[in-house]
Design an enzyme around this catalytic site. Structure first.
Site, PDB file in Angstrom:
ATOM      1  N   SER A 118      20.678  23.371  12.010  1.00 10.70           N
ATOM      2  CA  SER A 118      20.023  22.128  12.412  1.00 10.70           C
ATOM      3  C   SER A 118      19.959  21.966  13.923  1.00 10.70           C
ATOM      4  CB  SER A 118      20.749  20.928  11.804  1.00 10.70           C
ATOM      5  OG  SER A 118      20.637  20.926  10.404  1.00 10.70           O
ATOM      6  N   THR A 171      20.827  16.850  14.851  1.00  8.16           N
ATOM      7  CA  THR A 171      19.439  16.450  15.105  1.00  8.16           C
ATOM      8  C   THR A 171      19.322  15.349  16.151  1.00  8.16           C
ATOM      9  OG1 THR A 171      18.786  17.143  12.878  1.00  8.16           O
ATOM     10  CG2 THR A 171      17.295  15.651  14.041  1.00  8.16           C
ATOM     11  N   GLU A 310      15.745  10.302  10.928  1.00  6.99           N
ATOM     12  CA  GLU A 310      16.194  11.467  10.167  1.00  6.99           C
ATOM     13  C   GLU A 310      16.767  11.054   8.818  1.00  6.99           C
ATOM     14  OE1 GLU A 310      18.914  15.464  10.746  1.00  6.99           O
ATOM     15  OE2 GLU A 310      19.738  13.548  11.397  1.00  6.99           O
ATOM     16  N   HIS A 319      23.779  21.505   0.754  1.00  2.31           N
ATOM     17  CA  HIS A 319      24.979  22.299   1.012  1.00  2.31           C
ATOM     18  C   HIS A 319      25.953  22.227  -0.161  1.00  2.31           C
ATOM     19  CE1 HIS A 319      24.626  23.874   5.066  1.00  2.31           C
ATOM     20  NE2 HIS A 319      24.148  22.718   5.490  1.00  2.31           N
ATOM     21  N   HIS A 359      14.856  22.865   8.449  1.00  7.17           N
ATOM     22  CA  HIS A 359      15.064  24.038   7.608  1.00  7.17           C
ATOM     23  C   HIS A 359      15.225  23.566   6.168  1.00  7.17           C
ATOM     24  CE1 HIS A 359      19.201  22.699   7.268  1.00  7.17           C
ATOM     25  NE2 HIS A 359      19.228  22.590   8.597  1.00  7.17           N
ATOM     26  N   HIS A 467      21.807  27.493   4.449  1.00  5.33           N
ATOM     27  CA  HIS A 467      20.379  27.295   4.686  1.00  5.33           C
ATOM     28  C   HIS A 467      19.598  28.511   4.209  1.00  5.33           C
ATOM     29  CE1 HIS A 467      21.560  24.588   8.370  1.00  5.33           C
ATOM     30  NE2 HIS A 467      21.996  24.113   7.216  1.00  5.33           N
TER      31      HIS A 467
END
Length: 550
Positions: A118, A171, A310, A319, A359, A467
């Site tokens: 990220s 982010t 976000e 995850h 991603h 990811h």
């Protein structure tokens, strides 16, 4: 050198010259009339000249709303859309708000890997350049790079950050700070409040993450020093909202005194599936406060605002391979997008909205081979609907109770309260209950077991706990024909239609707003950005720190 204006009359100029070279018998009234006429023609000519040459380079007042779905790939949309149709008994042609805005896709690789994290992903957006995994607003050589948020603030725009994770997470950090590694969250918090050469670059911050603003001596604090940044911020003019009551007092943004710092949780705001509305506002509520307050603050300004939004915890659900949490996070983001669309439809300021992901996380697919036989073509969203909490929530719940229970009492608690009541699984097996009991003291293994029970029954597939390198979607729209013409160009760096590198999105925002990121980089070259007490951090330590965050 004097340049003749388009409407200047040569004869009139000759007449003006004669006035200085020889006496005249004309009356004062005639002379005054001639002077007025000449002045009128000169002013008219200059006005016409500006209409032809000046206005073409001037940009009208603009707002830029950049939205990030952290960890969301194309399959997440399929998951959420089918889930919503099932839950709300909708027709198959019912789509998400996001679906109507799809214009392209983005390639996500970082400077040092085909699979980005990220930090590098967000730096690609903020600085319009590729950097290494873990980089926060720095280039591959660890030089601070000017961000779109900083550049616009220097130009007179208002700026804001709205997230559901820590405000110091990768982010938001990549737009508002500079650090060699994403785990430097103490330093990131200081940058966000204005402790570096540019001064304060953010006017509004809403999210979680009190931890890195408070010392360990204060409840919920985790700073390595003794500084209380919240108190310092308030002394420096920031208004603060640290809980639901204070957030509600903002009156949906109508009662905001900028700059605003609103830290609503010690770390991340809970998953939407677990969120208690009376304690934590939704992402859509946070967005409404930000849009209203920033719009009001720029009402009489020549410049607009830049807002980063976000949907942070889509990534965390990926995850953890938690489909029940993932689907609610995507829908919560979609509700926030509806709030943004409503705002854009009702503002007179040219406003562009761009939404994409840094991603994809988890390698999610809405299919799973659950037996050795040829797979059934099935996916069951009802299993996700029956689950009322995330695996993360259930692990914490079990860990808080398991010391009080043992033997048959623990097995009964697991079967009745955790699996049947909270997860909605009535067809559990004895082996599954024994496995849950076996890992009752191992949070990571327990999380995997519980989420897998949901994934298998819904036939949701995952390929990784990390990811992936899959391309992610780009969504965009505006209320301006001028901006739309740029959005829907196919050429690299000039439009967003089609498939693009992630850095092109950052470059597009810079081009649209007319800022020079390289000039900002020159201004911040000396900002503190390396870990204290070391010139560098090894790759192993760096990646371990990244993984611990998830």
């Amino acid at each position: 050198m004097y340049e003749k204006l388009p409407t200047e009359d040569p004869e009139l100029l000759n007449e003006k010259q004669d006035l200085y070279e020889k006496p005249t018998k004309r009356s004062n009234k005639q002379s005054l009339l001639g002077f007025i006429l000449t002045a009128f023609l000169l002013v008219s000519g200059f006005a016409a000249y500006c209409l032809l040459s000046c206005s073409t380079s001037a940009k009208p007042k603009q707002n830029v709303i950049f939205m990030v779905t952290d960890g969301m790939g194309p399959a997440s949309l399929s998951l959420a859309r089918s889930f919503k149709q099932y839950r709300d008994k909708l027709d198959i042609d019912d789509i998400l708000a996001l679906d109507s805005l799809l214009i392209g896709s983005s390639r996500t690789r970082s400077n040092d890997s085909l699979v980005t994290d990220s930090a590098a992903g967000a730096t690609a957006f903020s600085c319009a350049l590729k950097s290494y995994n873990g980089a926060i607003g720095v280039d591959p050589e660890k030089n601070p790079c000017g961000t779109i948020l900083e550049a616009l603030k220097l130009k007179g725009w208002h700026t804001g950050l709205v997230v559901t994770t820590r405000i110091t997470d990768a982010t938001p950090a990549a737009f508002s700070s500079h650090a060699d590694y994403r785990f430097q969250e103490d330093l990131i918090a200081q940058h966000q409040l204005g402790e570096y050469p540019l001064g304060r670059s953010v006017d509004l911050m809403i999210g979680g993450g009190r931890c890195h603003f408070l010392p360990r001596s204060v409840g919920g604090g985790c700073r390595s020093d003794d500084r209380n940044l919240i108190e310092e911020a308030q002394l420096n003019g920031w208004s603060y909202a640290g809980d639901r009551k204070a957030f509600d007092a903002l009156d949906e943004g109508r009662n905001v005194q900028l700059p605003l710092l609103s830290l609503l949780a010690p770390t991340d705001i809970p998953f939407d599936i677990d969120r208690e509305p009376e304690v934590y506002p939704s992402l859509a509520e946070q967005v409404k406060v930000a849009l209203t307050s920033l719009s009001h603050a720029t009402k009489n300004s020549k410049e607009g605002f830049f807002l980063l939004i976000e949907g942070s915890r889509i990534d965390h659900a990926g995850h953890q391979n938690d489909p029940a949490a993932q689907v609610r996070e995507v829908l919560a983001y979609d509700e926030a997008m509806k709030e943004v669309m409503k705002f854009v439809d009702n503002t007179d300021t040219d406003t562009v909205v761009i939404s994409t992901s840094d991603h994809e996380t988890g390698g999610l697919v809405t299919a799973r081979q659950v037996t050795e036989l040829y797979p059934d073509y099935l996916w069951y969203p009802e299993v996700l609907l029956n689950s009322s909490h995330s695996g993360e929530y259930l692990v914490k719940k079990m860990m808080s109770r398991q010391s009080e229970l043992d033997g048959p009492a623990l097995e009964s608690y697991i079967a009745k309260e955790i699996v049947e009541q909270d997860m909605g699984i009535l067809d559990h097996t004895k082996e599954e209950i024994e496995t849950v009991k076996k890992f009752a003291n191992d949070a990571n293994r327990l999380l995997g077991v519980l989420n897998n029970m949901i994934s298998v029954r819904s036939q949701t597939g995952w390929s990784t706990l990390g990811h992936s390198a899959v391309d992610v979607n780009i969504y965009a729209f505006s209320n301006s024909e001028r901006i739309d013409k740029q959005l829907y160009r196919r050429e690299p760096y000039t439009g967003l239609l089609g498939n693009h590198e992630n850095i092109e999105i950052g470059a597009f925002m810079a081009k649209l707003t007319g800022v020079d990121l390289a000039k900002v980089s020159d201004l911040i070259r000396d900002v503190e950005h390396s870990p204290k007490g070391a010139l560098d951090v090894s790759a192993d330590i760096h990646m371990n720190a990244v993984h611990k965050l998830h």
